[in-house]
Design a protein around this motif. Structure first.
Motif, mmCIF file in Angstrom:
data_model
loop_
_atom_site.group_PDB
_atom_site.id
_atom_site.type_symbol
_atom_site.label_atom_id
_atom_site.label_comp_id
_atom_site.label_asym_id
_atom_site.label_seq_id
_atom_site.Cartn_x
_atom_site.Cartn_y
_atom_site.Cartn_z
ATOM 1 N N GLN A 2 0.826 -1.218 0.000
ATOM 2 C CA GLN A 2 0.000 0.000 0.000
ATOM 3 C C GLN A 2 0.857 1.264 0.000
ATOM 4 O OE1 GLN A 2 -2.379 0.202 3.541
ATOM 5 N NE2 GLN A 2 -4.215 -0.300 2.376
ATOM 6 N N MET A 3 1.992 1.187 0.733
ATOM 7 C CA MET A 3 2.857 2.360 0.859
ATOM 8 C C MET A 3 3.909 2.418 -0.247
ATOM 9 S SD MET A 3 1.505 3.811 3.380
ATOM 10 C CE MET A 3 2.601 5.206 3.343
ATOM 11 N N GLY A 4 3.878 1.424 -1.142
ATOM 12 C CA GLY A 4 4.848 1.422 -2.248
ATOM 13 C C GLY A 4 6.216 0.913 -1.848
ATOM 14 N N VAL A 5 6.276 0.133 -0.737
ATOM 15 C CA VAL A 5 7.549 -0.453 -0.301
ATOM 16 C C VAL A 5 7.540 -1.927 -0.687
ATOM 17 C CG1 VAL A 5 9.013 -0.995 1.703
ATOM 18 C CG2 VAL A 5 7.689 1.126 1.675
ATOM 19 N N LEU A 6 8.632 -2.393 -1.281
ATOM 20 C CA LEU A 6 8.724 -3.802 -1.672
ATOM 21 C C LEU A 6 8.764 -4.691 -0.424
ATOM 22 C CD1 LEU A 6 9.321 -5.930 -3.987
ATOM 23 C CD2 LEU A 6 11.741 -5.577 -3.385
ATOM 24 N N PRO A 7 7.771 -5.600 -0.243
ATOM 25 C CA PRO A 7 7.822 -6.477 0.948
ATOM 26 C C PRO A 7 8.884 -7.562 0.775
ATOM 27 C CG PRO A 7 5.665 -6.582 -0.168
ATOM 28 C CD PRO A 7 6.606 -5.874 -1.087
ATOM 29 N N ARG A 8 10.077 -7.289 1.267
ATOM 30 C CA ARG A 8 11.181 -8.238 1.094
ATOM 31 C C ARG A 8 11.030 -9.418 2.034
ATOM 32 N NH1 ARG A 8 16.225 -6.387 -0.887
ATOM 33 N NH2 ARG A 8 16.137 -4.287 -1.698
ATOM 34 N N PHE A 9 10.695 -9.119 3.274
ATOM 35 C CA PHE A 9 10.571 -10.175 4.289
ATOM 36 C C PHE A 9 9.257 -9.959 5.051
ATOM 37 C CE2 PHE A 9 15.074 -9.321 3.627
ATOM 38 C CZ PHE A 9 15.493 -10.572 3.203
ATOM 39 N N PRO A 10 8.154 -10.568 4.595
ATOM 40 C CA PRO A 10 6.863 -10.357 5.259
ATOM 41 C C PRO A 10 6.895 -10.827 6.725
ATOM 42 C CG PRO A 10 6.572 -11.403 3.124
ATOM 43 C CD PRO A 10 8.043 -11.428 3.414
ATOM 44 N N LEU A 11 6.585 -9.917 7.621
ATOM 45 C CA LEU A 11 6.500 -10.226 9.057
ATOM 46 C C LEU A 11 5.318 -9.424 9.606
ATOM 47 C CD1 LEU A 11 9.944 -10.178 10.986
ATOM 48 C CD2 LEU A 11 8.302 -12.028 10.835
ATOM 49 N N PRO A 12 4.143 -10.077 9.724
ATOM 50 C CA PRO A 12 2.922 -9.330 10.054
ATOM 51 C C PRO A 12 2.963 -8.591 11.384
ATOM 52 C CG PRO A 12 2.500 -11.706 9.866
ATOM 53 C CD PRO A 12 3.919 -11.500 9.490
ATOM 54 N N GLY A 13 3.851 -9.003 12.307
ATOM 55 C CA GLY A 13 3.853 -8.399 13.648
ATOM 56 C C GLY A 13 4.544 -7.049 13.739
ATOM 57 N N VAL A 14 5.300 -6.665 12.718
ATOM 58 C CA VAL A 14 6.069 -5.411 12.816
ATOM 59 C C VAL A 14 5.114 -4.223 12.946
ATOM 60 C CG1 VAL A 14 7.682 -3.848 11.651
ATOM 61 C CG2 VAL A 14 8.037 -6.329 11.561
ATOM 62 N N GLY A 15 5.269 -3.461 14.041
ATOM 63 C CA GLY A 15 4.432 -2.273 14.268
ATOM 64 C C GLY A 15 3.128 -2.572 14.996
ATOM 65 N N GLN A 16 2.772 -3.854 15.115
ATOM 66 C CA GLN A 16 1.528 -4.218 15.814
ATOM 67 C C GLN A 16 1.801 -4.320 17.320
ATOM 68 O OE1 GLN A 16 -1.383 -4.488 13.885
ATOM 69 N NE2 GLN A 16 0.097 -3.602 12.470
ATOM 70 N N VAL A 42 15.860 -10.929 14.374
ATOM 71 C CA VAL A 42 14.623 -10.782 13.602
ATOM 72 C C VAL A 42 14.351 -12.086 12.847
ATOM 73 C CG1 VAL A 42 13.467 -9.504 11.758
ATOM 74 C CG2 VAL A 42 14.891 -8.284 13.426
ATOM 75 N N HIS A 43 13.136 -12.615 12.996
ATOM 76 C CA HIS A 43 12.767 -13.887 12.373
ATOM 77 C C HIS A 43 12.959 -13.834 10.860
ATOM 78 C CE1 HIS A 43 11.236 -15.968 15.839
ATOM 79 N NE2 HIS A 43 10.417 -14.976 16.141
ATOM 80 N N GLY A 44 13.601 -14.847 10.314
ATOM 81 C CA GLY A 44 13.703 -14.980 8.864
ATOM 82 C C GLY A 44 14.892 -14.259 8.256
ATOM 83 N N LEU A 45 15.633 -13.489 9.044
ATOM 84 C CA LEU A 45 16.807 -12.783 8.512
ATOM 85 C C LEU A 45 18.056 -13.192 9.289
ATOM 86 C CD1 LEU A 45 14.345 -10.459 8.191
ATOM 87 C CD2 LEU A 45 16.292 -9.237 7.274
ATOM 88 N N GLU A 46 19.202 -12.867 8.702
ATOM 89 C CA GLU A 46 20.459 -13.064 9.433
ATOM 90 C C GLU A 46 21.102 -11.709 9.654
ATOM 91 O OE1 GLU A 46 22.883 -15.757 7.088
ATOM 92 O OE2 GLU A 46 21.051 -16.941 6.769
#
Ligand SMILES: Cc1cc2nc3c(=O)[nH]c(=O)nc-3n(C[C@H](O)[C@H](O)[C@H](O)COP(=O)(O)OP(=O)(O)OC[C@H]3O[C@@H](n4cnc5c(N)ncnc54)[C@H](O)[C@@H]3O)c2cc1C
Length: 360
Positions: free
Chosen positions: A113-127, A320-324
Motif C-alpha cells: 500500500q505504501m509502495g515499499v517492496l515487501p522483502r521479508f513479510p512479518l505481520p507483527g512489525v508495528g503491531q 529478527v525472524h527470517g533474517l540473518e
C-alpha cells in the motif's frame, strides 16, 4: 497507609504492593541518561565510533543477510555503513518498527500500500503497541507547600551550588502500586504523587496521578509516508478495550480518596480537576477521555516470540525472524507491557543483549 495500602520501602523488592519512595537514576544531583552512564565512559575505546546527528533510513542486504545500514549524515548526504557481523537496531518502540517497515520487513499488505517492496513479510512489525495511560486528580493547596513556589532564585542558586534543596527533586518521589481487585496476581494501578500543579496561576498545588498498568488495548505503528524524516503513524488505541475502563476508574476514585483523607486533605484548598462537580462515573469517564495522556512507555511493536507465533518479530536472542545479522534491542521487543516504569527494564534488555551478542 491510612487507606489500607501498606508501606513498601522498595517496589523492586520481594513485593511491589504498597506506597513508598520511587528509585531514580540520579548521580551528583542530576538524572543520568544511558548516554551519560554507559556510552560516555566507553567513548575512548578504539573499537567504538559514534556518529551523532545521523538519521538512519534503511538496511543493506546480501540475500537474507543484513549487511549494513543507510543513513542521512548531518550534511544531508546519504551514506552507508557495512558491518562485519550484525546490525543492532535500537530506535525505540516508535521508530524501530518504522525502520523495519522502510526496509521492507513487515505486514506485506501495508508495505505494498505504501509502495515499499515487501522483502521479508512479518505481520507483527508495528503491531501490539501498548502504553501506560495516566490521569491526574489536581488540587490547589491552602499554603505554599509544593514545588510551584519552590521555583525561585534562592532554590535555583542552592541547587546549582550544592545540587540539593527542593529543585534537586525529580518531582515523582513517592507513590505506590495496588490491585483494584483482591484476586489479581499483580497490581494493576500505579499511583504517582507529584508535588506540583501545571496550571498553577501563581498558586501551589499537587497532582495525584493514576496509571493503568496492565492495559488490554492494543495499538499500532504504520508508515505515513516513505520519507525517512517523516514521523510514523502512531495509533495507541487507548481504552479501546472495555476491560481497561474499570481499573482506571477505580484508580481515579482511589486517588480522590487519598487527596480527601485528612492526612493529605488538611493541606487541600480545593480539587481543580476533575472538580467537585464531577460526582458520578459518567462524569469521571468524560474527564478521563479528555484529560488522560501517555506516560511515554510505548512497547511491544517488535515483539519477542517463537517463530510459530505469527505476531512475533524477534526470537529469544532478539534476532529478527527470517533474517540473518539483524537484532532489535529496545522497548519494542517486550511482548507485554510491564507493570512499572520502562526505563530500567530497557537497560536490562540492553545488558542482556550485550551478553547475547558477545556469546554469539
Ligand atoms: C518524557 C519522557 C519521560 C519518561 N520518564 C520516565 C521515567 O521517569 N521512568 C522510566 O522508567 N521511564 C521513563 N520514560 C520511558 C523511558 O525513557 C523509555 O522507556 C526508554 O527510554 C525506552 O528506551 P529505548 O531504547 O527503547 O528507546 P529510546 O530511549 O527512545 O531510544 C531510541 C533512540 O533511537 C533514536 N532514533 C530513533 N529513530 C532514529 C533514526 N531513524 N535514526 C537514528 N536514531 C534514531 C532516538 O533519537 C533515541 O535516541 C520516559 C520517556 C519520556 C519520553
Amino acid at each position: 497507609m491510612a487507606l489500607g495500602l501498606p508501606y513498601n520501602p522498595d517496589f523492586n523488592g520481594p513485593s511491589q504492593d504498597g506506597v513508598g519512595p520511587y528509585q531514580a537514576t540520579i548521580a551528583n544531583g542530576r538524572r543520568q541518561s544511558t548516554a551519560e552512564a554507559y556510552l560516555r565512559p566507553a567513548l575512548r575505546r578504539s573499537n567504538l565510533t559514534v556518529r551523532i546527528h545521523c538519521h538512519m533510513m534503511g538496511l543493506l542486504y546480501e540475500g537474507r543477510r543484513v549487511a549494513g545500514v543507510r543513513y542521512i549524515a548531518p550534511d544531508g548526504d546519504q551514506r552507508e555503513v557495512r558491518v562485519h557481523r550484525e546490525v543492532i537496531l535500537c530506535a525505540g518502540a516508535i521508530n524501530s518498527p518504522q525502520l523495519l517497515l522502510f526496509a521492507g520487513i513487515g505486514p506485506a499488505d501495508h508495505l505494498r500500500q505504501m509502495g515499499v517492496l515487501p522483502r521479508f513479510p512479518l505481520p507483527g512489525v508495528g503491531q501490539n503497541l501498548q502504553d501506560h495511560l495516566l490521569v491526574g486528580v489536581d488540587c490547589f493547596t491552602k499554603d505554599k507547600v509544593a514545588l510551584n513556589s519552590a521555583y525561585n532564585w534562592r532554590n535555583t542558586v542552592r541547587y546549582v551550588l550544592t545540587k540539593r534543596g527542593p529543585l534537586a527533586s525529580n518531582a515523582a518521589e513517592v507513590g505506590g502500586f495496588y490491585r483494584t481487585q483482591p484476586d489479581l496476581p499483580t497490581p494493576d494501578i500505579q499511583f504517582i504523587f507529584l508535588p506540583a500543579i501545571e496550571e498553577a496561576h501563581g498558586r501551589d498545588g499537587f497532582k495525584a496521578t493514576t496509571v493503568l498498568l496492565r492495559p488490554r488495548s492494543l495499538g499500532y505503528i504504520k508508515l505515513r509516508s516513505t520519507d525517512a524524516l517523516d514521523a510514523p503513524l502512531i495509533q495507541p488505541n487507548y481504552l479501546a478495550d472495555e476491560a481497561d475502563w474499570a481499573p482506571l476508574l477505580a484508580g481515579v476514585k482511589m486517588a480522590r480518596q487519598i487527596t480527601r483523607h485528612p492526612a493529605l486533605g488538611q493541606y487541600v484548598e480545593r480539587e481543580v480537576y476533575p472538580g467537585q462537580n464531577v460526582v458520578d462515573d459518567e462524569g469521571l469517564m468524560a474527564y478521563i477521555r479528555q484529560a488522560a495522556h501517555t506516560v511515554y512507555h510505548p512497547v511491544g511493536t517488535c515483539k519477542m516470540g517463537p517463530a510459530g507465533d505469527k505476531t512475533a518479530v524477534v526470537d529469544a536472542q532478539l534476532r529478527v525472524h527470517g533474517l540473518e545479522g539483524l537484532r532489535v534491542a529496545d522497548a519494542s521487543i517486550m511482548p507485554t507491557l510491564i507493570g512499572g516504569n520502562t526505563n530500567a527494564p530497557v537497560i536490562m534488555i540492553a545488558e542482556k543483549a550485550a551478553e547475547m551478542i558477545l556469546g554469539a
